[in-house]
Motif scaffolding. Structure first.
Motif, PDB file in Angstrom:
ATOM      1  N   PRO A  56       0.918  -1.388  -0.035  1.00 12.61           N
ATOM      2  CA  PRO A  56       0.279  -0.026   0.721  1.00 12.61           C
ATOM      3  C   PRO A  56       0.424   1.255   0.275  1.00 12.61           C
ATOM      4  N   LYS A  57       2.355   1.288   0.449  1.00 13.68           N
ATOM      5  CA  LYS A  57       2.581   2.622   0.522  1.00 13.68           C
ATOM      6  C   LYS A  57       3.426   2.854  -0.936  1.00 13.68           C
ATOM      7  N   LEU A  58       3.668   1.682  -1.569  1.00 14.04           N
ATOM      8  CA  LEU A  58       4.398   1.739  -2.848  1.00 14.04           C
ATOM      9  C   LEU A  58       2.718   2.773  -3.697  1.00 14.04           C
ATOM     10  N   LEU A  59       1.748   1.533  -2.975  1.00 10.75           N
ATOM     11  CA  LEU A  59       0.495   2.771  -4.070  1.00 10.75           C
ATOM     12  C   LEU A  59       0.386   3.542  -3.560  1.00 10.75           C
ATOM     13  N   THR A  60       0.063   4.171  -2.320  1.00 13.41           N
ATOM     14  CA  THR A  60      -0.091   5.205  -2.120  1.00 13.41           C
ATOM     15  C   THR A  60       1.070   6.442  -1.630  1.00 13.41           C
ATOM     16  N   THR A  61       1.871   6.191  -0.713  1.00 14.45           N
ATOM     17  CA  THR A  61       3.094   7.332  -0.397  1.00 14.45           C
ATOM     18  C   THR A  61       3.828   7.509  -1.739  1.00 14.45           C
ATOM     19  N   GLY A  62       3.741   5.727  -3.093  1.00 16.40           N
ATOM     20  CA  GLY A  62       4.816   5.434  -3.561  1.00 16.40           C
ATOM     21  C   GLY A  62       4.119   7.352  -4.772  1.00 16.40           C
ATOM     22  N   PRO A  63       3.348   7.165  -5.431  1.00 15.78           N
ATOM     23  CA  PRO A  63       2.480   8.661  -5.511  1.00 15.78           C
ATOM     24  C   PRO A  63       2.714   9.843  -5.276  1.00 15.78           C
ATOM     25  N   LYS A  64       2.060   9.573  -3.594  1.00 21.13           N
ATOM     26  CA  LYS A  64       2.631  11.225  -3.441  1.00 21.13           C
ATOM     27  C   LYS A  64       4.005  11.548  -2.981  1.00 21.13           C
ATOM     28  N   LEU A  65       4.801  10.953  -2.962  1.00 15.47           N
ATOM     29  CA  LEU A  65       5.972  11.197  -3.330  1.00 15.47           C
ATOM     30  C   LEU A  65       6.312  11.247  -4.120  1.00 15.47           C
ATOM     31  N   VAL A  66       6.088  10.725  -5.326  1.00 15.68           N
ATOM     32  CA  VAL A  66       6.214  10.848  -7.044  1.00 15.68           C
ATOM     33  C   VAL A  66       5.913  12.737  -7.373  1.00 15.68           C
ATOM     34  N   PHE A  67       4.891  13.072  -6.721  1.00 15.91           N
ATOM     35  CA  PHE A  67       4.063  13.854  -7.070  1.00 15.91           C
ATOM     36  C   PHE A  67       4.375  15.381  -6.658  1.00 15.91           C
ATOM     37  N   SER A  68       4.668  15.108  -4.910  1.00  8.55           N
ATOM     38  CA  SER A  68       5.678  16.280  -4.673  1.00  8.55           C
ATOM     39  C   SER A  68       7.486  16.044  -5.006  1.00  8.55           C
ATOM     40  N   PHE A  69       7.966  15.685  -5.618  1.00  7.76           N
ATOM     41  CA  PHE A  69       9.727  14.753  -6.469  1.00  7.76           C
ATOM     42  C   PHE A  69       9.338  16.405  -7.578  1.00  7.76           C
ATOM     43  N   ALA A  70       7.859  15.461  -8.258  1.00 10.30           N
ATOM     44  CA  ALA A  70       8.247  15.848  -9.632  1.00 10.30           C
ATOM     45  C   ALA A  70       7.398  17.441  -9.422  1.00 10.30           C
ATOM     46  N   MET A  71       6.979  17.649  -8.534  1.00  9.10           N
ATOM     47  CA  MET A  71       6.211  19.401  -8.469  1.00  9.10           C
ATOM     48  C   MET A  71       7.600  20.413  -8.377  1.00  9.10           C
ATOM     49  N   ALA A  72       8.239  19.436  -7.159  1.00  6.14           N
ATOM     50  CA  ALA A  72       8.984  20.879  -6.698  1.00  6.14           C
ATOM     51  C   ALA A  72      10.289  20.501  -7.749  1.00  6.14           C
ATOM     52  N   GLN A  73      10.757  19.983  -8.172  1.00  2.00           N
ATOM     53  CA  GLN A  73      12.007  19.681  -9.331  1.00  2.00           C
ATOM     54  C   GLN A  73      11.378  20.303 -10.885  1.00  2.00           C
ATOM     55  N   SER A  74       9.987  20.641 -10.897  1.00  2.00           N
ATOM     56  CA  SER A  74       9.274  21.347 -11.812  1.00  2.00           C
ATOM     57  C   SER A  74       8.894  23.059 -11.290  1.00  2.00           C
ATOM     58  N   LEU A  75       9.056  22.906 -10.646  1.00  2.00           N
ATOM     59  CA  LEU A  75       8.516  24.357  -9.722  1.00  2.00           C
ATOM     60  C   LEU A  75      10.119  25.142  -9.137  1.00  2.00           C
ATOM     61  N   ILE A  76      10.798  23.980  -9.123  1.00  2.00           N
ATOM     62  CA  ILE A  76      11.934  25.415  -8.648  1.00  2.00           C
ATOM     63  C   ILE A  76      12.876  25.908  -9.973  1.00  2.00           C
ATOM     64  N   PRO A  77      12.885  25.311 -10.841  1.00  2.00           N
ATOM     65  CA  PRO A  77      13.248  26.011 -11.989  1.00  2.00           C
ATOM     66  C   PRO A  77      12.133  26.832 -12.578  1.00  2.00           C
ATOM     67  N   ALA A  78      11.114  27.008 -12.427  1.00  2.00           N
ATOM     68  CA  ALA A  78      10.151  27.913 -13.405  1.00  2.00           C
ATOM     69  C   ALA A  78       9.828  29.352 -12.112  1.00  2.00           C
ATOM     70  N   PHE A  79       9.791  28.875 -10.981  1.00  2.00           N
ATOM     71  CA  PHE A  79      10.195  30.045  -9.982  1.00  2.00           C
ATOM     72  C   PHE A  79      11.906  30.701 -10.038  1.00  2.00           C
ATOM     73  N   ASP A  80      12.530  29.822 -11.057  1.00  2.00           N
ATOM     74  CA  ASP A  80      13.779  30.761 -10.968  1.00  2.00           C
ATOM     75  C   ASP A  80      13.933  31.719 -12.234  1.00  2.00           C
ATOM     76  N   LYS A  81      12.780  31.557 -13.154  1.00  2.00           N
ATOM     77  CA  LYS A  81      12.801  32.365 -14.212  1.00  2.00           C
ATOM     78  C   LYS A  81      11.765  33.396 -13.795  1.00  2.00           C
ATOM     79  N   LEU A  82      11.175  33.306 -12.841  1.00  2.00           N
ATOM     80  CA  LEU A  82       9.760  34.095 -12.713  1.00  2.00           C
ATOM     81  C   LEU A  82      10.859  35.351 -11.728  1.00  2.00           C
ATOM     82  N   LEU A  83      11.292  35.486 -11.321  1.00  2.00           N
ATOM     83  CA  LEU A  83      11.999  35.906 -10.524  1.00  2.00           C
ATOM     84  C   LEU A  83      13.534  36.764 -10.703  1.00  2.00           C
ATOM     85  N   ARG A  84      13.883  35.620 -12.170  1.00  2.00           N
ATOM     86  CA  ARG A  84      15.151  36.634 -12.273  1.00  2.00           C
ATOM     87  C   ARG A  84      14.206  37.827 -14.104  1.00  2.00           C
ATOM     88  N   LYS A  85      13.411  37.479 -14.056  1.00  3.01           N
ATOM     89  CA  LYS A  85      12.449  38.722 -14.544  1.00  3.01           C
ATOM     90  C   LYS A  85      12.661  40.226 -14.350  1.00  3.01           C
TER      91      LYS A  85
END
Length: 304
Positions: free
Chosen positions: A275-304
């Motif tokens: 259940p952890k792979l089926l539940t916590t797994g998606p949670k970790l994938v979700f937050s990790f993927a989001m952080a990796q995408s949002l950090i460069p996006a915020f960086d570009k936004l802040l540099r404008k």
């Protein structure tokens, strides 16, 4: 050695972007996945064999097992305040802190890693090692994690006490199990960032990991999250059982380990993994993927 023989470094993002991106990922994660986390913790804390749906219902919903389904679902939100504080701080520390550790290793040990493991492996292993170092330091947030887990699995241990009263009464007792937490976090974080980096390196051939698309971050996060959960599963079960017992219970990690071997067998160390792979797994994938995408996006936004 020629420049092309070295692993290339990722473009540096600002500290503000790392904090904002990681915090946003933590907020989104807690909003979507807190009930799932509660179910996982209750399954890991269960000491009996579950063979029927009725028994599973009892383990997950406890005293509310006989209530209507909607009412039962509302019982999966205990400790939300602790969870929000812990998860947001944890994600800022982990996802936002790992790039700083990685930059330190790149600046001081890049040639060593390249020489020992080769340019591609060296870069991925530096990212994994940076994650492991950050994972070990994550123990500073342990009290919030302890209180969150107790609210989810053993609310009776609070005995009507509020947050400040618990802090005053328990003090450093809230760091009980810190050694097991560090022992779990070191390989778990190594596998998380390492699996993610190796996937970016060998599946997508990325030279700058920060240039990954949302889809690429999502796919590579699956590799990292799965590896992390499998590697850390046995120690995570011990850590959870240390943290969910009553405050006045002195039972240590090695006692729990011995009793698990004796009474439940080797499979006890992987309780809740599916259940952890089926539940916590998606949670970790979700937050990790989001952080990796949002950090460069915020960086570009802040540099404008």
């Amino acid at each position: 050695m020629s420049p092309t023989a070295h692993s290339t470094s990722d473009k540096k993002t600002s500290a503000a972007a790392r904090v904002l991106g990681s915090a946003a990922a933590g907020i989104a994660e807690i909003g979507v996945f807190h009930p799932v986390d509660t179910i996982s913790k209750r399954l890991m804390s269960n000491h009996t064999k579950v063979t029927t749906l009725h028994e599973l219902n009892q383990v997950i919903f406890r005293q509310a097992a006989a209530e209507p389904f909607v009412k039962r679902c509302f019982t999966l939100f205990p400790g939300l305040g602790y969870a929000a504080c812990y998860k947001i701080l944890q994600r800022i520390y982990k996802y936002g802190g790992q790039p700083f550790a990685n930059e330190f290793l790149t600046k001081n040990f890049k040639d060593d890693f390249d020489g020992w493991f080769g340019p591609k492996n060296g870069k991925a292993l530096m990212s994994a090692t940076a994650g492991s170092l950050i994972g070990i330091g994550e123990v500073v947030l342990l009290p919030l994690d302890v209180l969150k887990i107790k609210r989810q699995t053993n609310p009776e241990s609070f005995r009507g006490r509020g947050f400040l009263k618990v802090l005053a009464d328990e003090g450093f007792g809230l760091y009980r199990g810190w050694g097991w937490t560090m022992a779990r976090n070191a390989p778990g974080s190594f596998a998380l960032f390492g699996g993610n980096s190796f996937a970016k390196e060998y599946i997508f051939g990325l030279k700058d990991y920060n240039q990954a698309t949302w889809t690429q971050n999502f796919v590579t996060s699956i590799f990292g999250a799965s590896a992390s959960l499998i590697v850390s599963a046995p120690l995570d079960v011990i850590k959870t059982r240390i943290q969910n017992r009553n405050f006045d219970n002195p039972e240590g990690g090695f006692t729990i380990l011995k009793n698990m071997f004796k009474n439940e067998g080797i499979t006890a160390f992987f309780k809740g993994l599916t259940p952890k792979l089926l539940t916590t797994g998606p949670k970790l994938v979700f937050s990790f993927a989001m952080a990796q995408s949002l950090i460069p996006a915020f960086d570009k936004l802040l540099r404008k």
